[in-house]
Design an enzyme around this catalytic site. Structure first.
Site, mmCIF file in Angstrom:
data_model
loop_
_atom_site.group_PDB
_atom_site.id
_atom_site.type_symbol
_atom_site.label_atom_id
_atom_site.label_comp_id
_atom_site.label_asym_id
_atom_site.label_seq_id
_atom_site.Cartn_x
_atom_site.Cartn_y
_atom_site.Cartn_z
ATOM 1 N N SER A 97 0.846 -1.186 0.000
ATOM 2 C CA SER A 97 0.000 0.000 0.000
ATOM 3 C C SER A 97 0.894 1.253 0.000
ATOM 4 O O SER A 97 1.681 1.422 -0.931
ATOM 5 C CB SER A 97 -0.950 -0.036 1.197
ATOM 6 O OG SER A 97 -1.945 0.946 1.066
ATOM 7 N N ASP B 123 -8.631 -4.934 -6.081
ATOM 8 C CA ASP B 123 -8.196 -3.795 -5.272
ATOM 9 C C ASP B 123 -8.705 -2.526 -5.931
ATOM 10 O O ASP B 123 -8.225 -2.127 -6.993
ATOM 11 C CB ASP B 123 -6.661 -3.775 -5.170
ATOM 12 C CG ASP B 123 -6.157 -2.703 -4.208
ATOM 13 O OD1 ASP B 123 -6.966 -1.855 -3.775
ATOM 14 O OD2 ASP B 123 -4.958 -2.710 -3.891
ATOM 15 N N HIS C 36 -7.199 -5.466 -1.591
ATOM 16 C CA HIS C 36 -6.002 -4.743 -1.145
ATOM 17 C C HIS C 36 -5.158 -5.583 -0.189
ATOM 18 O O HIS C 36 -4.049 -5.220 0.146
ATOM 19 C CB HIS C 36 -6.440 -3.434 -0.469
ATOM 20 C CG HIS C 36 -5.361 -2.393 -0.365
ATOM 21 N ND1 HIS C 36 -4.659 -1.926 -1.446
ATOM 22 C CD2 HIS C 36 -4.856 -1.734 0.713
ATOM 23 C CE1 HIS C 36 -3.782 -1.024 -1.056
ATOM 24 N NE2 HIS C 36 -3.878 -0.886 0.249
#
Length: 385
Positions: free
Chosen positions: A244, A330, A362
């Protein structure tokens, strides 16, 4: 950037933590209704606090810390008399239930679900290290050593970049990004509490917004540079990994690391801040953290975010191998980010690999995919580090 605890008192909203230089994770009312328990990040851990409820609006409330130690109070379960049941974990222990004596502060473990497993494996030492940053701040950095660590030997070392970007790098225990599992493969893991993390005051926490490629990147480099002073760290075998915002960090550091790292791993990372703005489902986040749309030519924060702090602008400086991991569902950091990064690395002739999970979002949530993820993660490090 700051979660406060707000109650309704005599018809008025009262912010119990307005003056508290921290941010609230979760809360639980005390049995008598006169106070509220809460947990929050502090100094690289998550601890338990208590705040009294005022009898009338206008009276300031004091937040008192009830626990202290190298662990996370990860959940608040319930109270009976002077006993509060909480969930607790650390980097060496998966989550279990503990009873906290509110009079003495003593904690007693109630559940032992994972004892037999942990008794059968050797664990590495987790150490808190203080690192001086480039602007002379003291930064907590967690260092996880391999089991059977021998200071007379040299070890390959991984810089772990936390996501969020304002997620706490505490004493968490994860079945995905598990530091003990990394250390067990023979790696030292360096996990800095860089700018942008809660637990060091609101200013430290919010500094990263609008400054993604700024001071916190220097914090990363300060942490790994500090560790390479140790004789047991092999400075020629350094890796950088993250997901991320940590994936963004890996992409960005790939262009500015000046030869420090021999390999990178980026999971669901932001590679092109412009196309990220045009495809993410969380517009309020990029509007705040990146300063707004990329087409605002008179917006100084946006100019930095989409030009100066855009990893795509530094691909010409990429030299090290990179593994790129992406979930097909995602929508926070959509697939285009990883495809752009992989294609750029391929066209530049850089050793690179794309690991694609079409059914994951994600995070990697499937147990089977988790096994694939771990095997590919360590296979890549073995090949390139």
């Amino acid at each position: 950037d700051k979660n406060d605890l707000v109650i309704l008192l005599d018809g008025q909203k009262v912010n119990l933590t307005a003056q508290w230089d921290n941010t609230v994770n979760g809360f639980l009312w005390a049995e008598d209704g006169k106070s509220i328990f809460l947990n929050a990040a502090t100094q690289g851990t998550i601890q338990l606090f208590q705040v009294k409820v005022p009898k009338k609006p206008g009276k300031p409330s004091e937040v008192i810390q009830l626990t202290e130690g190298q662990f996370d109070v990860a959940g608040l379960v319930g109270q009976t008399g002077h006993t509060l049941v909480v969930a607790r974990n650390d980097m060496n222990q998966a989550r279990e239930l503990f009873a906290l004596d509110l009079k003495t502060g003593e904690m007693t473990q109630l559940t032992h679900v994972n004892d037999s497993i942990f008794q059968s494996i050797e664990l590495g030492k987790v150490e808190k290290r203080m690192v001086t940053t480039t602007d002379n701040k003291q930064m907590v950095t967690w260092v996880i050593y391999p089991p059977g660590f021998d200071a007379s030997k040299k070890y390959p070392t991984l810089l772990y970049c936390q996501g969020g970007p304002q997620g706490a790098l505490s004493q968490f225990y994860s079945y995905r990004w598990n530091f003990q599992l990394m250390a067990a493969q023979g790696y030292i893991v360096v996990a800095p509490n860089r700018r942008g993390m809660p637990g060091y005051g609101v200013e430290w926490n919010e500094q990263i917004s609008g400054d993604w490629g700024g001071q916190n990147m220097q914090d990363y480099l300060a942490a790994i540079d500090d560790m390479t002073k140790e004789p047991y760290v092999d400075a020629d075998r350094l890796g950088c990994v993250g997901a991320s915002y940590g994936g963004y960090s890996a992409f960005y550091l790939s262009g500015i690391h000046e030869g420090r790292f021999k390999t990178f791993i980026a999971h669901d990372g932001i590679f092109n801040t412009r196309s990220m703005y045009g495809t993410t489902e969380e517009l309020f986040f990029v509007n705040y953290d990146m300063g707004g749309p990329y087409w605002e030519k008179d917006n100084a924060i946006a100019i930095k975010s989409y030009r100066d702090f855009n990893p795509i602008e530094k691909v010409d400086q990429w030299t090290a191998p990179i593994l790129i991991i992406q979930g097909g569902k995602d929508y926070r950091v959509p697939i285009g980010q990883s495809l752009e990064a992989f294609q750029a690395a391929q066209l530049r002739g850089i050793k690179s690999k794309l690991l694609y999970f079409p059914e994951e979002n994600h995070w990697i949530l499937s147990a089977q995919n988790g096994l694939v993820w771990q095997r590919e993660f360590f296979k890549w490090l073995e090949e390139t580090l």
